[in-house]
Design a protein around this motif. Structure first.
Motif, short mmCIF file in Angstrom:
data_model
loop_
_atom_site.label_atom_id
_atom_site.label_comp_id
_atom_site.label_asym_id
_atom_site.label_seq_id
_atom_site.Cartn_x
_atom_site.Cartn_y
_atom_site.Cartn_z
N ASN A 30 0.83 -1.19 0.00
CA ASN A 30 0.00 0.00 0.00
C ASN A 30 0.87 1.26 0.00
N ASP A 31 1.94 1.22 0.83
CA ASP A 31 2.87 2.37 0.88
C ASP A 31 3.49 2.62 -0.49
N LEU A 32 3.84 1.51 -1.17
CA LEU A 32 4.49 1.63 -2.48
C LEU A 32 3.54 2.29 -3.48
N LEU A 33 2.27 1.86 -3.42
CA LEU A 33 1.26 2.42 -4.33
C LEU A 33 1.08 3.91 -4.04
N THR A 34 0.96 4.25 -2.75
CA THR A 34 0.76 5.65 -2.36
C THR A 34 1.94 6.50 -2.82
N GLN A 35 3.14 5.94 -2.64
CA GLN A 35 4.35 6.67 -3.04
C GLN A 35 4.36 6.93 -4.55
N ALA A 36 3.99 5.92 -5.35
CA ALA A 36 4.00 6.07 -6.81
C ALA A 36 2.95 7.10 -7.24
N LEU A 37 1.77 7.01 -6.63
CA LEU A 37 0.70 7.95 -7.00
C LEU A 37 1.08 9.37 -6.64
N ALA A 38 1.69 9.55 -5.44
CA ALA A 38 2.05 10.89 -4.99
C ALA A 38 3.14 11.48 -5.88
N ALA A 39 4.09 10.64 -6.31
CA ALA A 39 5.21 11.14 -7.11
C ALA A 39 4.85 11.21 -8.59
N GLY A 40 3.78 10.52 -8.97
CA GLY A 40 3.42 10.44 -10.39
C GLY A 40 4.47 9.69 -11.19
N ALA A 41 5.16 8.76 -10.51
CA ALA A 41 6.25 8.01 -11.17
C ALA A 41 6.24 6.57 -10.68
N PRO A 42 6.73 5.67 -11.51
CA PRO A 42 6.77 4.27 -11.06
C PRO A 42 7.64 4.09 -9.82
N ALA A 43 7.35 3.04 -9.05
CA ALA A 43 8.15 2.77 -7.85
C ALA A 43 8.31 1.28 -7.70
N ASP A 44 9.38 0.86 -7.05
CA ASP A 44 9.54 -0.57 -6.83
C ASP A 44 10.29 -0.84 -5.53
N ARG A 45 10.16 -2.06 -5.01
CA ARG A 45 10.91 -2.47 -3.82
C ARG A 45 10.85 -3.99 -3.68
N GLN A 46 11.75 -4.51 -2.83
CA GLN A 46 11.70 -5.94 -2.54
C GLN A 46 11.06 -6.16 -1.20
N LEU A 47 10.26 -7.20 -1.06
CA LEU A 47 9.60 -7.47 0.22
C LEU A 47 9.22 -8.94 0.30
N GLN A 48 8.85 -9.36 1.50
CA GLN A 48 8.45 -10.76 1.71
C GLN A 48 6.93 -10.86 1.61
N ILE A 49 6.46 -11.84 0.86
CA ILE A 49 5.02 -12.11 0.85
C ILE A 49 4.83 -13.59 1.16
N ASN A 50 4.00 -13.88 2.12
CA ASN A 50 3.83 -15.27 2.62
C ASN A 50 5.19 -15.91 2.89
N GLY A 51 6.13 -15.12 3.39
CA GLY A 51 7.45 -15.65 3.74
C GLY A 51 8.37 -15.85 2.55
N GLN A 52 7.94 -15.47 1.33
CA GLN A 52 8.78 -15.66 0.14
C GLN A 52 9.24 -14.29 -0.37
N PRO A 53 10.50 -14.21 -0.86
CA PRO A 53 10.98 -12.92 -1.37
C PRO A 53 10.30 -12.57 -2.70
N HIS A 54 9.84 -11.31 -2.82
CA HIS A 54 9.19 -10.85 -4.05
C HIS A 54 9.73 -9.48 -4.43
N HIS A 55 9.68 -9.18 -5.73
CA HIS A 55 9.95 -7.82 -6.19
C HIS A 55 8.61 -7.23 -6.62
N ALA A 56 8.29 -6.03 -6.08
CA ALA A 56 7.01 -5.39 -6.43
C ALA A 56 7.30 -4.13 -7.23
N TYR A 57 6.54 -3.92 -8.31
CA TYR A 57 6.75 -2.76 -9.18
C TYR A 57 5.39 -2.14 -9.48
#
Ligand code: ADP
Length: 308
Positions: A30-57
């Motif tokens: 949610n933070d990533l989405l808010t950050q992208a919308l506020a900046a008007g630019a794409p954003a990405d980060r790595q995070l764990q989902i269900n204990g597995q490493p993921h890249h979110a863009y």
């Protein structure tokens, strides 16, 4: 919000009409989405989902104030596993190289500082250098084989092969070593048997298995090279009366660099069976080992190939 099928599988509780946070329960998304919308630019980060490493863009489409957003998730588990496997592999090779290199250096140093060594001692030290360089040669040869097979550059050349003749060649290749230990190698195969396979790749694999059988079978023992048809497959076996393999080890012997304990004193790189497994898979078959684990009851390695 819409989810494609893999996203639905990832966020099982997500439903139409949910906000991103309700659907995913992952505040960082949610933070990533808010950050992208506020900046008007794409954003990405790595995070764990269900204990597995993921890249979110988060990619944005539309104009300021009316953005639509697409969230792309990429599962990094396999990538991380490969990275770990590569690091382990390099660490293993360095470790394997260190032992022979250190002993060659120590021997060379000894010989340099003790020029008056008697010839018997000199002979024995030079013999050690030869066996250490042989170990280095075996390691580099097996690494090359493994690299070639794994890279897919090694394409099997299939032809009709007389199985008994092939087993006889394999037997002959280990003849000197086996008779040195008074081991008997017998062949059980019908002379008429023919299979469509790559003779060189299969020969190398069987030599590898027989080499192990000779290594792990004490003097006076016996080894059988066997071939029998179980339509639509051909079963090849290398069966020895040696030290056998403990049940827990059976699960690991095909891993690269895996060596059972007694093997440490017998030399070997732990790569032979890993190469054999790849080679047999290239031939469209499978390989496995059986052993009761009782010392002296022996081990049996089997290969199943498509037949005829
Ligand atoms: P190595 O170079 O150590 O022989 P391999 O990959 O060929 O490496 O074998 C891995 C391990 O499997 C060996 O170290 C040994 O513990 C076990 N092994 C393989 N073949 C046999 C056999 N015929 N009898 C008993 N143990 C075996």
């Amino acid at each position: 919000m819409q989810l494609n099928q893999p996203a639905q599988a990832l966020f099982a509780s997500a439903a139409a009409g949910h906000t991103l946070l309700q659907a995913t329960h992952v505040p960082q998304l949610n933070d990533l989405l808010t950050q992208a919308l506020a900046a008007g630019a794409p954003a990405d980060r790595q995070l764990q989902i269900n204990g597995q490493p993921h890249h979110a863009y988060v990619a944005l489409a539309g104009t300021a104030g009316e953005y639509g957003a697409v969230l792309l998730m990429h599962d990094l588990t396999e990538l991380e596993r490969l990275g770990r496997a590569r690091r382990d592999f390099v660490a293993n090779i360095s470790h394997e190289l260190r032992t022979p290199i250190t002993s060659i250096r120590l021997i060379a140093d000894t010989m340099r500082h003790m020029p008056d060594l008697d010839s018997q001692r000199q002979h024995s030290l030079l013999g050690k250098i030869v066996s250490e360089t042989e170990a280095l040669g075996q390691l580099s040869g097996e690494l090359l084989d493994l690299a070639q097979i794994e890279s897919g550059r090694m394409l099997p050349k299939f032809e009709l092969v007389a199985v008994h003749d092939l087993l006889a060649i394999v037997q002959q290749r280990l003849h000197a070593q086996a008779s040195g230990k008074t081991l008997r190698i017998q062949i059980e195969a019908s002379p008429a048997l023919r299979v469509r396979t790559d003779p060189l790749l299969l020969e190398r694999t069987l030599v590898n298995l027989l080499h192990n059988a000779v290594k792990f079978t004490p003097a006076g023992g016996s080894i059988t090279l066997l071939a029998r048809v179980e339509e639509p497959q051909l079963v090849l076996g290398v069966i020895d009366s040696g030290s056998g393999i403990a049940p827990l080890e059976l699960l690991r012997i095909f891993e690269r660099f895996y060596r059972g304990d007694p093997a440490r004193s017998k030399g070997g790189t732990g790569l032979g069976l890993a190469i054999a497994k790849h080679a047999v898979e290239l031939l469209g078959g499978k390989i496995w080992a059986e052993s009761s684990g009782v010392p002296g009851a022996g081990a049996a390695f089997y290969i199943k190939l498509p037949f005829p």
